[in-house]
Design a protein around this motif. Structure first.
Motif, mmCIF file in Angstrom:
data_model
loop_
_atom_site.group_PDB
_atom_site.id
_atom_site.type_symbol
_atom_site.label_atom_id
_atom_site.label_comp_id
_atom_site.label_asym_id
_atom_site.label_seq_id
_atom_site.Cartn_x
_atom_site.Cartn_y
_atom_site.Cartn_z
ATOM 1 N N THR A 118 32.726 30.284 43.132
ATOM 2 C CA THR A 118 32.193 29.266 43.764
ATOM 3 C C THR A 118 32.532 28.906 44.705
ATOM 4 N N ARG A 119 34.453 28.545 43.866
ATOM 5 C CA ARG A 119 35.355 27.671 45.303
ATOM 6 C C ARG A 119 35.704 28.402 46.602
ATOM 7 N N HIS A 120 35.635 29.285 46.570
ATOM 8 C CA HIS A 120 35.705 30.325 47.531
ATOM 9 C C HIS A 120 34.746 30.626 48.206
ATOM 10 N N GLY A 121 33.135 30.239 48.242
ATOM 11 C CA GLY A 121 32.275 30.541 48.967
ATOM 12 C C GLY A 121 32.279 31.940 48.457
ATOM 13 N N HIS A 122 32.183 32.955 47.295
ATOM 14 C CA HIS A 122 31.828 34.220 47.278
ATOM 15 C C HIS A 122 30.637 34.494 46.494
ATOM 16 N N ASP A 123 29.814 35.693 46.482
ATOM 17 C CA ASP A 123 28.856 35.798 45.307
ATOM 18 C C ASP A 123 29.654 36.234 43.648
ATOM 19 N N ALA A 124 29.801 36.389 43.004
ATOM 20 C CA ALA A 124 30.442 37.037 41.697
ATOM 21 C C ALA A 124 29.748 38.636 41.310
ATOM 22 N N LEU A 125 28.659 38.182 41.708
ATOM 23 C CA LEU A 125 27.375 39.342 40.643
ATOM 24 C C LEU A 125 26.226 39.271 41.993
ATOM 25 N N PRO A 126 26.210 41.081 42.806
ATOM 26 C CA PRO A 126 27.358 41.665 42.480
ATOM 27 C C PRO A 126 28.500 41.264 43.748
ATOM 28 N N ALA A 127 29.455 42.075 43.394
ATOM 29 C CA ALA A 127 30.756 41.271 44.013
ATOM 30 C C ALA A 127 30.656 42.297 45.088
ATOM 31 N N HIS A 128 31.186 41.964 46.312
ATOM 32 C CA HIS A 128 32.183 43.570 47.226
ATOM 33 C C HIS A 128 33.355 43.693 46.661
ATOM 34 N N PRO A 129 33.997 44.516 47.169
ATOM 35 C CA PRO A 129 35.049 44.711 46.497
ATOM 36 C C PRO A 129 36.060 44.220 46.779
ATOM 37 N N VAL A 130 35.951 44.216 48.074
ATOM 38 C CA VAL A 130 37.058 43.379 49.034
ATOM 39 C C VAL A 130 37.221 41.740 48.113
ATOM 40 N N THR A 131 35.872 41.158 47.661
ATOM 41 C CA THR A 131 36.359 39.779 47.203
ATOM 42 C C THR A 131 37.500 39.903 45.659
ATOM 43 N N VAL A 132 36.775 41.186 45.148
ATOM 44 C CA VAL A 132 37.554 41.466 44.249
ATOM 45 C C VAL A 132 38.924 41.170 44.211
ATOM 46 N N ALA A 133 39.389 41.889 45.025
ATOM 47 C CA ALA A 133 40.521 42.692 45.336
ATOM 48 C C ALA A 133 41.154 41.390 46.206
ATOM 49 N N ALA A 134 40.428 40.097 46.965
ATOM 50 C CA ALA A 134 41.028 38.614 47.387
ATOM 51 C C ALA A 134 41.237 37.454 45.875
ATOM 52 N N TYR A 135 40.230 38.576 44.701
ATOM 53 C CA TYR A 135 40.638 37.305 43.484
ATOM 54 C C TYR A 135 41.253 38.040 43.122
ATOM 55 N N LEU A 136 42.518 39.377 43.160
ATOM 56 C CA LEU A 136 43.435 40.174 41.981
ATOM 57 C C LEU A 136 45.157 39.099 43.369
ATOM 58 N N VAL A 137 44.970 39.332 44.873
ATOM 59 C CA VAL A 137 45.972 38.670 45.187
ATOM 60 C C VAL A 137 46.317 37.557 45.001
ATOM 61 N N ASP A 138 45.441 36.679 45.604
ATOM 62 C CA ASP A 138 45.677 35.257 45.074
ATOM 63 C C ASP A 138 45.875 34.673 43.564
ATOM 64 N N ALA A 139 45.682 35.413 42.774
ATOM 65 C CA ALA A 139 46.552 35.665 40.966
ATOM 66 C C ALA A 139 47.672 35.698 41.043
ATOM 67 N N ALA A 140 47.795 36.877 41.867
ATOM 68 C CA ALA A 140 49.259 37.924 41.587
ATOM 69 C C ALA A 140 50.043 37.368 42.886
ATOM 70 N N ASP A 141 49.648 36.034 43.592
ATOM 71 C CA ASP A 141 50.841 35.972 44.421
ATOM 72 C C ASP A 141 50.528 34.041 43.622
ATOM 73 N N THR A 142 50.196 33.630 42.769
ATOM 74 C CA THR A 142 50.310 32.287 41.266
ATOM 75 C C THR A 142 51.551 32.655 40.821
ATOM 76 N N VAL A 143 52.775 31.634 41.390
ATOM 77 C CA VAL A 143 54.085 31.410 40.444
ATOM 78 C C VAL A 143 53.701 29.702 40.006
ATOM 79 N N THR A 144 55.001 30.947 39.011
ATOM 80 C CA THR A 144 55.101 29.108 37.843
ATOM 81 C C THR A 144 55.501 27.595 38.836
#
Length: 93
Positions: free
Chosen positions: A33-59
């Motif tokens: 919702t924050r990034h303007g993507h459809d959650a369902l059904p999701a495009h694989p690139v959307t899921v990849a972007a989500y995971l990259v964003d999460a993986a790049d998150t640091v404390t």
């Protein structure tokens, strides 16, 4: 009949798994919702972007905020909600 089968499959998961899937799905759908993507059904690139964003998150200490196992659990949740809705699993690509 399909609803009965889906209900049986759903009830076969532990309460902890159901809570983890719900939490993972909520996090993912809010990100979409924050990034303007459809959650369902999701495009694989959307899921990849989500995971990259999460993986790049640091404390605040500069360490990775999420372990690989956490990211895997989130993918399982995303796949679960797609299967339940009758869509292909986006991580299959």
């Amino acid at each position: 009949m399909a609803m009965k089968i889906a209900g049986a499959v759903e009830s076969s998961r532990s309460a902890g798994t159901r809570r983890a899937y719900a939490s993972g799905w909520r996090r993912y759908s809010e990100w979409c919702t924050r990034h303007g993507h459809d959650a369902l059904p999701a495009h694989p690139v959307t899921v990849a972007a989500y995971l990259v964003d999460a993986a790049d998150t640091v404390t605040a200490a500069g360490e990775k905020a999420y372990a690989a196992s956490t990211l895997s659990a989130w993918v399982a949740a995303i796949n679960h909600y797609h299967r339940t809705a009758g869509h292909p699993q986006p991580s299959a690509n």
